[in-house]
Design an enzyme around this catalytic site. Structure first.
Site, PDB file in Angstrom:
ATOM      1  N   GLY A  96     -66.955 -25.411  19.320  1.00 10.05           N
ATOM      2  CA  GLY A  96     -67.838 -24.248  19.360  1.00 10.05           C
ATOM      3  C   GLY A  96     -69.295 -24.678  19.292  1.00 10.05           C
ATOM      4  N   GLY A  97     -69.876 -24.597  18.112  1.00 12.67           N
ATOM      5  CA  GLY A  97     -71.306 -24.835  17.905  1.00 12.67           C
ATOM      6  C   GLY A  97     -71.843 -26.075  18.609  1.00 12.67           C
TER       7      GLY A  97
ATOM      8  CB  SER B 155     -66.902 -27.998  11.604  1.00 14.93           C
ATOM      9  OG  SER B 155     -67.188 -26.681  11.176  1.00 14.93           O
TER      10      SER B 155
ATOM     11  CD  GLU C 285     -64.840 -16.961  16.476  1.00 14.67           C
ATOM     12  OE1 GLU C 285     -65.145 -16.859  17.676  1.00 14.67           O
ATOM     13  OE2 GLU C 285     -65.184 -17.941  15.770  1.00 14.67           O
TER      14      GLU C 285
ATOM     15  CG  HIS D  31     -61.044 -18.340  19.027  1.00 16.15           C
ATOM     16  ND1 HIS D  31     -61.658 -17.848  17.901  1.00 16.15           N
ATOM     17  CD2 HIS D  31     -61.481 -19.612  19.178  1.00 16.15           C
ATOM     18  CE1 HIS D  31     -62.449 -18.786  17.399  1.00 16.15           C
ATOM     19  NE2 HIS D  31     -62.360 -19.873  18.156  1.00 16.15           N
TER      20      HIS D  31
ATOM     21  N   GLY E  60     -66.924 -23.038  12.318  1.00 25.65           N
ATOM     22  CA  GLY E  60     -68.314 -22.622  12.134  1.00 25.65           C
ATOM     23  C   GLY E  60     -68.813 -22.770  10.712  1.00 25.65           C
TER      24      GLY E  60
ATOM     25  CG  ASN F  63     -64.883 -20.926  22.144  1.00 28.92           C
ATOM     26  OD1 ASN F  63     -65.383 -20.101  22.901  1.00 28.92           O
ATOM     27  ND2 ASN F  63     -64.183 -20.580  21.064  1.00 28.92           N
ATOM     28  CD1 TRP F  64     -70.325 -23.421  25.712  1.00 31.14           C
ATOM     29  CD2 TRP F  64     -71.208 -22.158  27.345  1.00 31.14           C
ATOM     30  NE1 TRP F  64     -70.817 -24.264  26.669  1.00 31.14           N
ATOM     31  CE2 TRP F  64     -71.365 -23.516  27.692  1.00 31.14           C
ATOM     32  CE3 TRP F  64     -71.680 -21.180  28.223  1.00 31.14           C
ATOM     33  CZ2 TRP F  64     -71.981 -23.923  28.874  1.00 31.14           C
ATOM     34  CZ3 TRP F  64     -72.286 -21.582  29.404  1.00 31.14           C
ATOM     35  CH2 TRP F  64     -72.441 -22.946  29.724  1.00 31.14           C
ATOM     36  CE  LYS F  65     -66.544 -20.239  18.379  1.00 33.05           C
ATOM     37  NZ  LYS F  65     -66.296 -20.246  16.950  1.00 33.05           N
TER      38      LYS F  65
ATOM     39  CD  GLU G 284     -60.341 -23.427  17.440  1.00 32.55           C
ATOM     40  OE1 GLU G 284     -61.229 -24.169  17.844  1.00 32.55           O
ATOM     41  OE2 GLU G 284     -60.396 -22.190  17.520  1.00 32.55           O
TER      42      GLU G 284
HETATM   43  P1  PGA Z   1     -66.897 -24.571  15.755  1.00 31.26           P
HETATM   44  O1  PGA Z   1     -65.941 -23.541  16.513  1.00 31.26           O
HETATM   45  O2  PGA Z   1     -66.830 -25.876  16.478  1.00 31.26           O
HETATM   46  O3  PGA Z   1     -68.257 -23.943  15.814  1.00 31.26           O
HETATM   47  O4  PGA Z   1     -66.393 -24.688  14.343  1.00 31.26           O
HETATM   48  C1  PGA Z   1     -64.705 -23.974  17.048  1.00 31.26           C
HETATM   49  C2  PGA Z   1     -63.994 -22.780  17.659  1.00 31.26           C
HETATM   50  O5  PGA Z   1     -64.012 -21.697  17.071  1.00 31.26           O
HETATM   51  O6  PGA Z   1     -63.390 -22.902  18.756  1.00 31.26           O
END
Ligand code: PGA
Length: 253
Positions: free
Chosen positions: A236-237, A215, A99, A97, A175, A9-11, A169
């Site tokens: 994500g990250g 994470s 977010e 998600h 994050g 997930n590059w966001k 999640e």
């Molecule tokens: P993260 O994000 O790996 O940076 O914690 C995961 C996500 O929000 O899909």
């Protein structure tokens, strides 16, 4: 066997040049995956076609959008429909998600509509759920997640939930560098599978891929993915770094 999936997930990250470079670097590693495994890149809208072009000949590699709108078409400036994604031969769409839920006020009912429109366009949703730190501290995370799933998904027919993809999640782990322990992940994943099993039976719930997100890194993926009800991750990250993501892909069961 249900699919084991490493989903990036590059966001809202990377320029076009950086996206190009990252995909090329990962693809150049020629990571071979089994027929029960998949690699999915959840990229920003402007990079969907480019990304699709790069992976279209690779077995088990797919592209995902990070969102779609609830309506088919019309005067919704700035939105992207599921039909548009399907017309670009995109296979997946991340829905719900945390977010999107937090910053764009997407609630369980709206997400039910998004799931419907995605499925009717033959897109596979990656449906996200998960509790906040407050809910976890109150000890009501199981009920909270069950409500998210029931409100957004329980209107679906068994055939629609077959091979579905859910991402658990916990918001407190996204994050933050704070990962749920593999035991905490397993406990919630088993609960989620049980929620589906009560509604749809085990024959169906056993086909659902439940990904863990929050994470996940190169150094913890193997341990988390080793748990019986954890079928990979939404990352994500760490998905923005080719070497990290390579290790994560190689950590799939
Ligand atoms: P993260 O994000 O790996 O940076 O914690 C995961 C996500 O929000 O899909």
């Amino acid at each position: 066997m249900r699919k084991q999936i490493a989903a990036a997930n590059w966001k809202m990250n990377l320029t076009l040049a950086q996206a190009n470079e990252l995909l090329d670097e990962i693809i150049s590693k020629r990571i071979s995956i089994s027929k029960d495994q998949e690699v999915v890149f959840g990229v920003p809208f402007p990079y969907l076609l480019l990304s699709k072009e790069k992976v279209k000949h690779l077995q088990g590699y797919f592209i995902s959008a990070q969102n779609c709108y609830t309506h088919i078409s019309g005067a919704y400036t700035g939105e992207v429909s599921a039909g548009m994604l399907a017309s670009c031969a995109i296979e997946y769409v991340i829905i719900g998600h945390s977010e999107r839920r937090d910053y764009f006020s997407e609630d369980n009912r709206m997400l039910a509509q998004k799931v419907d429109i995605a499925l009717s366009n033959e897109l596979k949703p990656i449906f996200c759920c998960g509790e906040s730190l407050k809910v976890r501290e109150d000890g009501t995370q199981n009920e909270f997640v069950e409500k998210q799933l029931a409100t957004s998904l329980f209107h679906l027919k068994p055939s629609q939930i077959q091979n579905f993809v859910v991402a658990y999640e916990p918001i407190w782990a996204i994050g933050t560098g704070k990962t749920a322990t593999s035991d905490q992940a397993q406990e919630m994943h088993a609960h989620i599978r049980n929620v589906f099993s009560k509604k749809y039976g085990t024959a169906v719930s056993d086909t659902i891929s439940i990904l863990y997100g929050g994470s996940v890194k190169a150094n913890n993926a193997k341990e988390i993915f080793s748990k019986p009800d954890v079928d990979g991750g939404l990352i994500g990250g760490a998905s923005l770094n080719a070497s990290e993501f390579e290790v994560i892909i190689r950590s799939l069961k």
